[in-house]
Scaffold this motif. Sequence first.
Motif, short mmCIF file in Angstrom:
data_model
loop_
_atom_site.label_atom_id
_atom_site.label_comp_id
_atom_site.label_asym_id
_atom_site.label_seq_id
_atom_site.Cartn_x
_atom_site.Cartn_y
_atom_site.Cartn_z
N PRO A 13 0.80 -1.23 0.00
CA PRO A 13 0.00 0.00 0.00
C PRO A 13 0.83 1.28 0.00
CG PRO A 13 -0.75 -1.51 1.72
CD PRO A 13 0.46 -2.13 1.12
N ALA A 14 1.99 1.26 0.64
CA ALA A 14 2.83 2.48 0.66
C ALA A 14 3.37 2.76 -0.74
CB ALA A 14 3.99 2.30 1.64
N ASP A 33 8.73 -5.16 -7.28
CA ASP A 33 8.43 -5.94 -6.08
C ASP A 33 9.02 -7.35 -6.23
OD1 ASP A 33 6.14 -5.58 -3.60
OD2 ASP A 33 6.94 -7.60 -3.97
N ALA A 34 9.56 -7.85 -5.13
CA ALA A 34 10.19 -9.17 -5.14
C ALA A 34 9.18 -10.28 -5.46
CB ALA A 34 10.82 -9.43 -3.77
N ARG A 39 0.05 -11.52 -4.08
CA ARG A 39 0.95 -12.15 -3.13
C ARG A 39 0.27 -12.17 -1.76
NH1 ARG A 39 0.74 -7.84 -0.64
NH2 ARG A 39 2.32 -6.27 -0.19
N LYS A 41 0.10 -11.55 2.09
CA LYS A 41 0.71 -10.66 3.09
C LYS A 41 -0.02 -10.90 4.41
CE LYS A 41 2.47 -6.99 5.16
NZ LYS A 41 2.11 -7.46 6.52
N ALA A 44 -4.45 -8.78 9.43
CA ALA A 44 -5.84 -8.98 9.78
C ALA A 44 -6.73 -8.38 8.69
CB ALA A 44 -6.14 -8.34 11.13
N GLY A 45 -6.24 -7.31 8.07
CA GLY A 45 -6.95 -6.75 6.93
C GLY A 45 -8.10 -5.82 7.29
N TRP A 46 -7.93 -4.98 8.33
CA TRP A 46 -8.94 -3.96 8.62
C TRP A 46 -8.43 -2.65 8.07
CZ3 TRP A 46 -8.09 -5.61 14.22
CH2 TRP A 46 -8.80 -6.79 14.49
N ARG A 110 -5.64 -8.94 1.90
CA ARG A 110 -4.50 -8.22 1.34
C ARG A 110 -4.10 -8.73 -0.03
NH1 ARG A 110 -1.34 -5.15 4.83
NH2 ARG A 110 -0.17 -4.69 2.92
N VAL A 131 14.83 -6.42 -5.57
CA VAL A 131 15.92 -5.44 -5.71
C VAL A 131 17.13 -6.00 -4.97
CG1 VAL A 131 16.67 -3.15 -4.99
CG2 VAL A 131 14.44 -3.47 -6.06
N GLY A 156 9.71 -1.09 0.77
CA GLY A 156 9.84 -2.55 0.80
C GLY A 156 9.50 -3.20 2.13
N ASP A 295 6.03 0.69 6.24
CA ASP A 295 6.78 -0.13 7.19
C ASP A 295 8.29 0.02 7.01
OD1 ASP A 295 4.50 -1.10 8.33
OD2 ASP A 295 4.80 -3.20 7.78
N GLU A 306 -1.95 -0.85 13.52
CA GLU A 306 -2.48 -0.56 12.18
C GLU A 306 -1.39 0.13 11.37
OE1 GLU A 306 -5.56 2.41 12.09
OE2 GLU A 306 -5.65 2.41 9.91
N GLY A 307 -1.10 -0.44 10.19
CA GLY A 307 -0.03 0.14 9.40
C GLY A 307 -0.45 0.54 8.01
N ILE A 308 -1.68 0.15 7.60
CA ILE A 308 -2.09 0.45 6.23
C ILE A 308 -2.32 1.95 6.06
CG2 ILE A 308 -3.82 0.04 4.45
CD1 ILE A 308 -4.22 -2.77 5.68
C1 LIG Z 1 -0.15 -10.22 11.26
C2 LIG Z 1 -0.32 -8.77 10.90
C3 LIG Z 1 -1.59 -8.19 10.94
C4 LIG Z 1 -1.77 -6.85 10.57
N1 LIG Z 1 -3.04 -6.34 10.54
C5 LIG Z 1 -3.23 -5.06 10.12
C6 LIG Z 1 -4.55 -4.55 9.97
O1 LIG Z 1 -5.56 -5.23 10.20
N2 LIG Z 1 -4.71 -3.27 9.56
C7 LIG Z 1 -3.62 -2.47 9.28
O2 LIG Z 1 -3.80 -1.30 8.92
N3 LIG Z 1 -2.36 -2.95 9.37
C8 LIG Z 1 -2.13 -4.23 9.77
N4 LIG Z 1 -0.86 -4.73 9.82
C9 LIG Z 1 0.27 -3.87 9.42
C10 LIG Z 1 0.31 -3.76 7.89
O3 LIG Z 1 0.24 -5.05 7.32
C11 LIG Z 1 1.59 -3.06 7.41
O4 LIG Z 1 1.82 -1.93 8.20
C12 LIG Z 1 1.45 -2.65 5.94
O5 LIG Z 1 1.42 -3.79 5.12
C13 LIG Z 1 2.60 -1.74 5.50
O6 LIG Z 1 2.54 -1.55 4.11
P1 LIG Z 1 3.87 -1.32 3.25
O7 LIG Z 1 3.41 -1.04 1.87
O8 LIG Z 1 4.73 -0.36 3.94
O9 LIG Z 1 4.64 -2.70 3.33
P2 LIG Z 1 4.25 -4.15 2.78
O10 LIG Z 1 2.78 -4.29 2.68
O11 LIG Z 1 4.99 -5.12 3.64
O12 LIG Z 1 4.84 -4.19 1.30
C14 LIG Z 1 6.23 -4.22 1.09
C15 LIG Z 1 6.50 -4.86 -0.26
O13 LIG Z 1 7.90 -4.76 -0.52
C16 LIG Z 1 8.32 -5.92 -1.19
N5 LIG Z 1 9.76 -6.12 -1.02
C17 LIG Z 1 10.42 -6.45 0.12
N6 LIG Z 1 11.74 -6.58 -0.14
C18 LIG Z 1 11.90 -6.32 -1.45
C19 LIG Z 1 13.04 -6.31 -2.32
N7 LIG Z 1 14.28 -6.58 -1.90
N8 LIG Z 1 12.84 -6.00 -3.62
C20 LIG Z 1 11.61 -5.70 -4.09
N9 LIG Z 1 10.49 -5.72 -3.31
C21 LIG Z 1 10.65 -6.02 -2.01
C22 LIG Z 1 7.49 -7.03 -0.54
O14 LIG Z 1 7.38 -8.17 -1.40
C23 LIG Z 1 6.14 -6.33 -0.31
O15 LIG Z 1 5.24 -6.60 -1.36
C24 LIG Z 1 -0.65 -6.07 10.19
C25 LIG Z 1 0.61 -6.64 10.16
C26 LIG Z 1 0.79 -7.97 10.51
C27 LIG Z 1 2.16 -8.59 10.46
#
Ligand SMILES: Cc1cc2nc3c(=O)[nH]c(=O)nc-3n(C[C@H](O)[C@H](O)[C@H](O)COP(=O)(O)OP(=O)(O)OC[C@H]3O[C@@H](n4cnc5c(N)ncnc54)[C@H](O)[C@@H]3O)c2cc1C
Length: 394
Positions: A13-14, A33-34, A39, A41, A44-46, A110, A131, A156, A295, A306-308
């Motif tokens: 999402p970021a 994306d790797a 994919r 992830k 909980a998905g709220w 997700r 990457v 990432g 993240d 919550e991280g989304i």
């Molecule tokens: C069990 C669990 C439950 C959660 N429940 C919630 C919830 O209900 N609601 C909520 O808001 N948040 C929730 N979170 C937190 C939320 O999932 C994260 O904060 C959110 O996914 C962050 O998004 P992001 O885009 O920063 O990272 P991510 O969603 O982790 O995406 C990062 C991407 O980078 C890619 N990547 C990694 N390394 C590389 C590389 N070397 N080269 C290329 N690509 C790479 C990965 O494949 C991935 O697709 C939960 C987390 C966990 C672990």
Amino acid sequence: MDRYDVIIVGGGPAGSSCAWKLSQAGLTTLVLDAKAFPRVKPCAGWITPQVVETLQLDVDSYRSENRGNPTDEPDSRRTWQPIHGFRCGVIGGRSVDVRYDHAISFGIRRCEFDTYLLHRCGASLRLGEPVEQLQRDPDGWTVNARYRAPMLVGAGGHRCPVARMLGEETSGSSNSSDSSNSAKPDRSAPVVVAREVEFPAPNDCERIDPTMPHLYFCEDLLGYGWCVRKGAYLNIGLGRTDHRSLPHHVEQFVDFLRRRNQLQCELPTWMGHAYRLYEHAAPRLYGDRVLLVGDAAGLAYPVSGEGIRPAVESGLLAAAVIQQAADYRGESLAEYHRLLTRRLGMPRQPGIEAMLPGAWMNFLGPRLLTNRSFCRHVLLDKWFLHRGQAALAN
Ligand SMILES: Cc1cc2nc3c(=O)[nH]c(=O)nc-3n(C[C@H](O)[C@H](O)[C@H](O)COP(=O)(O)OP(=O)(O)OC[C@H]3O[C@@H](n4cnc5c(N)ncnc54)[C@H](O)[C@@H]3O)c2cc1C
């Protein structure tokens, strides 16, 4: 060599939110994306209504088709589960139901949500390509010896290679000429470690009300478990800031659900994941020609995890700063740090454990978590739903 205005590492999402905004502004953007999408992830998905508004999600169109599921699964449409309240309590103890007269959150999967956002973002996509090489020179970046851009965004997630590289730069010489923010990543900072399963809900789950997910805190308040039915899927998980005792607490939680007859079936294999909370992190957000979002920067909300929402908002703010920047030197990108800390507050906001130190926490915490008024006005409205903070204008 393929050339772009901006390269984004990570299509969660970021990354997709950042790419969406940059593409709308006419910047050529590449997302790497790797993983191939859809994919899995663990999540909980709220998502809160503020996320729906900021992303300008057309819910009817989102629900109408399903291109996201990794395997042939029960429902042919994307899952969209309105949530009208939560059952809150302590594992092994009592619980209270807090209901609202409208949807206060939505349950998504997700694998579907992230794929949808990534495919609508308008950027060029290279999926299934990790990457592995990042080289910086005075004019920009070369990624995997194939792609070039003057500006790089690290999206990432917890193991983002861009964040790792920035962290290594900061922890190097104190005379570094890098004009990034000076905060060093806090390597001792606790991370949330979590285990989770999501699977087609068996028939005996019919009585679990999908509009009322269950939240049960560990007695020591260092984490919580959840059990939620999202349409045709069941999602069960537990996250803690103490990794050593995670397996024990997961086991205790599952036993508790079974004793309460909320779970009868066998569970599939657990998936693990980790990420940092904003409260505990000293975020490293930018450097010359580079920004971190989601993240990768450790932005998830304390207490709820919550991280989304922070991922989406940081992605959009990063894109806005990139568009406005006179050049991509650290000083020009510092605006991102200012905007983000204004939005999220300065790190180390008090959470429940900070507010209730030591013995008081052990005594009062579990009692508060079965007090309906506390659960509604503090735990849910303030810490989980952030109802007081309007959606980020986009
Ligand atoms: C069990 C669990 C439950 C959660 N429940 C919630 C919830 O209900 N609601 C909520 O808001 N948040 C929730 N979170 C937190 C939320 O999932 C994260 O904060 C959110 O996914 C962050 O998004 P992001 O885009 O920063 O990272 P991510 O969603 O982790 O995406 C990062 C991407 O980078 C890619 N990547 C990694 N390394 C590389 C590389 N070397 N080269 C290329 N690509 C790479 C990965 O494949 C991935 O697709 C939960 C987390 C966990 C672990």
